[in-house]
Write an enzyme that holds these catalytic residues in place. Sequence first.
Site, PDB file in Angstrom:
ATOM      1  N   ASN A   1      -0.848   2.668   4.607  1.00 19.67           N
ATOM      2  CA  ASN A   1       0.585   2.872   4.341  1.00 19.67           C
ATOM      3  C   ASN A   1       0.882   3.818   3.175  1.00 19.67           C
ATOM      4  O   ASN A   1       1.842   4.568   3.220  1.00 19.67           O
ATOM      5  CB  ASN A   1       1.316   1.530   4.181  1.00 19.67           C
ATOM      6  CG  ASN A   1       0.676   0.641   3.167  1.00 19.67           C
ATOM      7  OD1 ASN A   1      -0.450   0.871   2.733  1.00 19.67           O
ATOM      8  ND2 ASN A   1       1.380  -0.390   2.766  1.00 19.67           N
TER       9      ASN A   1
ATOM     10  N   GLU B   1      -5.834  -7.365  -2.356  1.00 21.75           N
ATOM     11  CA  GLU B   1      -4.403  -7.023  -2.387  1.00 21.75           C
ATOM     12  C   GLU B   1      -3.915  -7.115  -0.949  1.00 21.75           C
ATOM     13  O   GLU B   1      -4.172  -6.226  -0.141  1.00 21.75           O
ATOM     14  CB  GLU B   1      -4.216  -5.587  -2.901  1.00 21.75           C
ATOM     15  CG  GLU B   1      -4.626  -5.377  -4.340  1.00 21.75           C
ATOM     16  CD  GLU B   1      -3.614  -5.916  -5.317  1.00 21.75           C
ATOM     17  OE1 GLU B   1      -2.643  -6.580  -4.904  1.00 21.75           O
ATOM     18  OE2 GLU B   1      -3.796  -5.677  -6.513  1.00 21.75           O
TER      19      GLU B   1
ATOM     20  N   CYS C   1       3.531  -3.479   1.334  1.00 21.79           N
ATOM     21  CA  CYS C   1       3.163  -4.879   1.130  1.00 21.79           C
ATOM     22  C   CYS C   1       4.238  -5.614   0.346  1.00 21.79           C
ATOM     23  O   CYS C   1       4.498  -6.785   0.574  1.00 21.79           O
ATOM     24  CB  CYS C   1       1.829  -4.961   0.402  1.00 21.79           C
ATOM     25  SG  CYS C   1       1.797  -3.942  -1.078  1.00 21.79           S
TER      26      CYS C   1
ATOM     27  N   GLU D   1      -4.549  -4.926  -9.615  1.00 16.33           N
ATOM     28  CA  GLU D   1      -4.681  -3.486  -9.738  1.00 16.33           C
ATOM     29  C   GLU D   1      -3.639  -3.025 -10.744  1.00 16.33           C
ATOM     30  O   GLU D   1      -2.706  -3.732 -11.056  1.00 16.33           O
ATOM     31  CB  GLU D   1      -4.434  -2.785  -8.377  1.00 16.33           C
ATOM     32  CG  GLU D   1      -5.428  -3.173  -7.287  1.00 16.33           C
ATOM     33  CD  GLU D   1      -6.825  -2.587  -7.476  1.00 16.33           C
ATOM     34  OE1 GLU D   1      -7.075  -1.911  -8.497  1.00 16.33           O
ATOM     35  OE2 GLU D   1      -7.680  -2.819  -6.609  1.00 16.33           O
TER      36      GLU D   1
HETATM   37  P1  NAD Z   1      -6.199  -3.939   7.767  1.00 20.32           P
HETATM   38  O1  NAD Z   1      -6.667  -5.183   7.125  1.00 20.32           O
HETATM   39  O2  NAD Z   1      -6.165  -3.877   9.240  1.00 20.32           O
HETATM   40  O3  NAD Z   1      -7.101  -2.704   7.332  1.00 20.32           O
HETATM   41  C1  NAD Z   1      -7.260  -2.367   5.969  1.00 20.32           C
HETATM   42  C2  NAD Z   1      -8.590  -1.680   5.801  1.00 20.32           C
HETATM   43  O4  NAD Z   1      -9.634  -2.614   6.083  1.00 20.32           O
HETATM   44  C3  NAD Z   1      -8.812  -0.491   6.725  1.00 20.32           C
HETATM   45  O5  NAD Z   1      -9.530   0.504   6.020  1.00 20.32           O
HETATM   46  C4  NAD Z   1      -9.678  -1.091   7.823  1.00 20.32           C
HETATM   47  O6  NAD Z   1     -10.485  -0.146   8.494  1.00 20.32           O
HETATM   48  C5  NAD Z   1     -10.535  -2.061   7.026  1.00 20.32           C
HETATM   49  N1  NAD Z   1     -11.101  -3.159   7.804  1.00 20.32           N
HETATM   50  C6  NAD Z   1     -10.625  -3.739   8.937  1.00 20.32           C
HETATM   51  N2  NAD Z   1     -11.448  -4.733   9.335  1.00 20.32           N
HETATM   52  C7  NAD Z   1     -12.464  -4.795   8.443  1.00 20.32           C
HETATM   53  C8  NAD Z   1     -13.611  -5.620   8.294  1.00 20.32           C
HETATM   54  N3  NAD Z   1     -13.885  -6.598   9.164  1.00 20.32           N
HETATM   55  N4  NAD Z   1     -14.424  -5.416   7.239  1.00 20.32           N
HETATM   56  C9  NAD Z   1     -14.158  -4.451   6.341  1.00 20.32           C
HETATM   57  N5  NAD Z   1     -13.088  -3.613   6.419  1.00 20.32           N
HETATM   58  C10 NAD Z   1     -12.248  -3.797   7.455  1.00 20.32           C
HETATM   59  O7  NAD Z   1      -4.788  -3.634   7.140  1.00 20.32           O
HETATM   60  P2  NAD Z   1      -3.814  -2.426   7.513  1.00 20.32           P
HETATM   61  O8  NAD Z   1      -3.167  -2.747   8.797  1.00 20.32           O
HETATM   62  O9  NAD Z   1      -4.544  -1.131   7.376  1.00 20.32           O
HETATM   63  O10 NAD Z   1      -2.768  -2.485   6.321  1.00 20.32           O
HETATM   64  C11 NAD Z   1      -1.637  -3.277   6.359  1.00 20.32           C
HETATM   65  C12 NAD Z   1      -1.805  -4.496   5.499  1.00 20.32           C
HETATM   66  O11 NAD Z   1      -2.154  -4.116   4.180  1.00 20.32           O
HETATM   67  C13 NAD Z   1      -0.532  -5.277   5.372  1.00 20.32           C
HETATM   68  O12 NAD Z   1      -0.779  -6.652   5.494  1.00 20.32           O
HETATM   69  C14 NAD Z   1      -0.058  -4.958   3.968  1.00 20.32           C
HETATM   70  O13 NAD Z   1       0.783  -5.917   3.421  1.00 20.32           O
HETATM   71  C15 NAD Z   1      -1.337  -4.802   3.251  1.00 20.32           C
HETATM   72  N6  NAD Z   1      -1.169  -4.004   2.029  1.00 20.32           N
HETATM   73  C16 NAD Z   1      -1.262  -4.629   0.815  1.00 20.32           C
HETATM   74  C17 NAD Z   1      -1.054  -3.908  -0.357  1.00 20.32           C
HETATM   75  C18 NAD Z   1      -1.135  -4.579  -1.705  1.00 20.32           C
HETATM   76  O14 NAD Z   1      -1.307  -3.891  -2.695  1.00 20.32           O
HETATM   77  N7  NAD Z   1      -1.007  -5.891  -1.792  1.00 20.32           N
HETATM   78  C19 NAD Z   1      -0.773  -2.551  -0.286  1.00 20.32           C
HETATM   79  C20 NAD Z   1      -0.691  -1.967   0.957  1.00 20.32           C
HETATM   80  C21 NAD Z   1      -0.906  -2.704   2.122  1.00 20.32           C
END
Ligand code: NAD
Length: 472
Positions: free
Chosen positions: A149, A247, A281, A453
């Site tokens: 995002n 996060e 998020c 962070e």
């Molecule tokens: P996601 O969990 O699908 O993917 C995030 C990352 O993890 C990607 O790089 C993905 O390839 C990797 N990933 C997926 N499965 C994995 C596994 N089994 N092992 C290791 N890595 C793996 O999340 P998304 O859809 O890319 O992002 C959206 C989510 O992120 C939302 O829930 C959002 O709230 C959260 N988010 C949180 C913050 C924060 O700072 N708290 C900031 C931005 C987004």
Amino acid sequence: MQKLDHWIGGASSAPSAGEYLDVIDPASGNEVRRIASGNAADISAAVAAAEAAAEAWRQVPGLARARLFSDLARAMRENAQELAGLEISETGKPESVALGEVEGSATYFDFYGGLIGMPIGETLDVAPDQHVYTRREPFGVVGVITPWNVPINQAARACAPALAAGNVVVVKPSEYTSSTTVRLAQLASEVGFAPGVFNVVLGGGAGAGAALVQHPSVAKVAFTGSVPTGRAIGKIAAERIIPLTLELGGKSANIIFADADLDAAVAGSLQAFTANAGQVCSAGTRLLVHRSVHDEVVKRLVDRAANVRVGRDIGPLITRDQFSRVQEYFAVAESDGAVAAAGGTVSAVARETGGFYIDPTIYTGVDNTARIAREEIFGPVVVVIPFDDDTEAVALANDSDYGLVAGVWTKDVSRALTVSDRLRVGQVFVNTWSTASVQTPFGGWKNSGYGREKGVEALHHYSQVKCVTIKL
Ligand code: NAD
């Protein structure tokens, strides 16, 4: 079609299995480039390059390291148009937003570069015949996994403090948005970061991502993403006994009290759920409004939402799957009896462009138990819920599996302080939404994760304490 490879040991590196993934421009639905699909062998190569660079990087004198940080921040600014263009090609963000995120990302290197060398150890007065001191030391190889995002921002947010603390990094960005992270690592090499200090392995989560967390030489992981992935990574980290920063997501409450400046509150609340098309998020997606001003707030919010130019002020959703998912929530909302005061539909812009656009959507008529009030939708969708007094507002805000941020809109200072104290979240915004900066520690409570962070706080999460006792 353009191909993007890993960045390992200061050079481009083709995927060992020769496989690539398609990347789609969400503003048009068209393929934009292909990226390396990394596997465990690619992760091993990157970790080996990082390990080889770790000791020398750690020994670089603080001021020399700080100079590299300021050179990298300058290079990011000089290449801001290119970086923003790459980000836009994979996210469809408006240009002003993408440029703002590049500037914010450079600021991480300004800030943490400035902190390099600050005193972070202590001397402890234990006994006259002992000299006891603590120092903070790097972990070594830090694995960083980021979502799609705010891609360059999340890479910079983790890598700047990790590198400042003396670690070397292997980053696995989202497979949907890899380009700016690779370019960031290239710029680091161009300004003089030694080969292997900043590595990027591309590919999916199940392959490259999981292999990074499992690699025996990765000593700490910083993960930003969804709760299910965070949970899966947490299990591996627990097995390996390595520290982890999570996060994760949110369903953040934004509370408007009757005494608030309604103009400011409504403007801030619109921003809270529409910024980045709701794919944030910390989006304020549960708007809790005192019953006496509920209808007025909804009316003003609907009026303002009508002025949001979809495709210009807010971009598309990231993938076709996410686009479908948000539409499924529209069906859920309808079956739960919610009333769409605005939106609840695919945008006309989506039909014109083929992109994944959703109109700002405002739901009323359901309570905090509805699925649209409990689950993270990750689109420009807010649910407005009335409350009768401060106690109920706090109870509703805290009645969530998440605990990332909360907003409080009131002119009463006592109320602002009392309510802020009682909210079970990592950060509270009073009479503003998300004006947090690189200096403010950011992270979640409850299912929103743990660790922090940003701020000086992050440096503590990227270093470990050693206590030395010397008998005099
Ligand atoms: P996601 O969990 O699908 O993917 C995030 C990352 O993890 C990607 O790089 C993905 O390839 C990797 N990933 C997926 N499965 C994995 C596994 N089994 N092992 C290791 N890595 C793996 O999340 P998304 O859809 O890319 O992002 C959206 C989510 O992120 C939302 O829930 C959002 O709230 C959260 N988010 C949180 C913050 C924060 O700072 N708290 C900031 C931005 C987004």
